[in-house]
Design an enzyme around this catalytic site. Sequence first.
Site, short mmCIF file in Angstrom:
data_model
loop_
_atom_site.label_atom_id
_atom_site.label_comp_id
_atom_site.label_asym_id
_atom_site.label_seq_id
_atom_site.Cartn_x
_atom_site.Cartn_y
_atom_site.Cartn_z
N LYS A 136 2.89 -1.80 -10.73
CA LYS A 136 3.47 -0.47 -10.95
C LYS A 136 4.70 -0.52 -11.85
O LYS A 136 5.21 0.52 -12.27
CB LYS A 136 3.82 0.18 -9.61
N GLY B 70 -4.92 -4.68 3.29
CA GLY B 70 -4.40 -4.79 4.65
C GLY B 70 -2.90 -4.84 4.76
O GLY B 70 -2.36 -5.00 5.84
N VAL C 225 -2.59 -5.34 -2.25
CA VAL C 225 -3.19 -6.35 -1.39
C VAL C 225 -3.84 -5.66 -0.21
O VAL C 225 -3.31 -4.71 0.36
CB VAL C 225 -2.14 -7.38 -0.90
#
Length: 633
Positions: free
Chosen positions: A426, A466, A464
């Site tokens: 980001k 989880g 990522v």
Amino acid sequence: MEKSVEKKRKPFNAKLFYRRTALIIYDVISIIIASYMAILWRYDFHIDSIPDHFMRPIERFLPINILLTLIIFYIMHLYSSLWAFAGETELQNIVVACVMSMVAGAVGLQFFKITTQAVPRSYYMAYLAALVVCIFASRFSYRFFRGLKHKQQNKKNLISVMVIGAGEAANLIIKEIVNSNFSTMVIKCIIDDDKGKWGKFIQGIKVVGGRDKIVECADVYDVDEIIVAMPSAPRTEIRELLEICKDTNCKLRSLPGMYQLVNGEVSVSKLRDVEVEDLLGRDPITVDMDSILGYVQGKVVLVTGGGGSIGSELCRQIAAHKAKQLVIVDIYENSVYDIQQELKKKYPELDLVVLIASVRNTNRMNYIFSQYRPHIVYHAAAHKHVPLMEDSPTEAVKNNVFGTFKTAQAAAMSGVQRFVMISTDKAVNPTNIMGASKRICEMIIQTFDKHYNTEFVAVRFGNVLGSNGSVIPLFRRQIAAGGPVTVTHPDIIRYFMTIPEAVSLVLQAGAYAKGGEIFVLDMGEPVKILTLAENLIKLSGFRVGEDIKIEFTGLRPGEKLYEELLMEEEGMKDTANRMIHIGKPIELDEQEFFMQLKELKDECQIENSNIRPLIKKIVPTYHTPDESGNAVW
């Protein structure tokens, strides 16, 4: 005065007493039957043909034989075992006890023989066989009928199961399910691509065909769950199978991996629900563990944000690589407490230090670095939630930008060898405060590297699976609640990697570092969030749009349809690991940069929420949202 301690008597258990009494009576009858059956068998069950000098010793010795045998049975725990769970050990005890009874009988009958002629030798083997059968029937019939009772009780709740794979792992799983008295699963069929196994049986269950039969057999056998028992199969093959299984509306479960089979840990308890990461369609990322071990072993390593998703996994892998000392720093005590207890249990020899501190506190960070003198620092502490940071932009800057500045400065002043900052995709052409703040962090790291002996680097990667605040846990909670599953936009895509994979690459990138690099992890192919939602619903055994609906809520503030891992002007070069690349540092006016940081700090201290124009001056690629909430390009 000495107190006499009266030993407490165990309460009388009437049920146990009656059960043992019944067993003793049964055993007495069994010994009598075995004694007579053995000699009758010897003479083809013609009682008139049995010589008196054989029958009379047997009858005279019978009371003594009963007493001796009961004592032997007591010694061998035949009256104290839990026969509902009888297994191989109990069967061995029965056989040994009966053999001892036979030997005692052989010796005893020598004293009761009437003539010099001994009882026929075949009598003893016949006696042993008859006694074993009688005692086995009494003990194991209890387990058998108890199992039938439980299965009858569970019949209404039976789960029809298909097993994919006809190898050793499948055999162990099927055996446990078939032999269990308490399992509510019933195996209906087995699927395997090996034509040589078609039509064969495993534990009485037929291998009905290959993967082309999955959908058909799921319908024919009314299957509720599918178990993928192929721990050694490559991830690409598993993905192909799961893609087929999604069309069955069955819940999917699998074994975690090959090591379960190697360690003998294959069992129903090891089954897990198939997760979305199983559908990423690539084999797990491998790293050069020796290079990481040589880089971390014997070093004092400090991890900021050690209680978070990435930070805690960093701590796990660093502990596994034999660091001299691991110092964990986090502001949130609950999460850091969890990782502390986990590491203490798994690595009791590890020199572990857990500290509560804010990276925004200059004095606290300076004290920690001067006290523990770490060799390597992993800076994972940051505010990462995009919409929340859009509502509190000054907090994002205080924590991410100036928390990084203060931590990096403390590291440089205490002589840290290497400082690795966790960044994000980001930060590339950011459309939100969080991404822009992380881009400024990258600029700080690259600037510090030019002025201090510490090697400062950043590692940039995408989402990522989880992690705290990620979309997958949210989808799971929404599915568990019966839906709907919310997706911001039908075309939104993201890069995904598992937490252990990302952290392994972060550690390897740290081993490659020479200073000033921005390492970019290869996240593979991007995935549509809508596809993830649909897959997770199907893998949970539900139908998309019927059982669980999907609703589109619109892009959130600061969110864009896709993320980029590298700015065009950075360029990119490879490393020894094809999954790790290096972005070329961008030149910037350091004097102007530090003046802008000073101004940004002043504005944050007075809680000026209108800091976006100033951030855009520092990060020209930052696209500020307009009044409608859309990014301005």
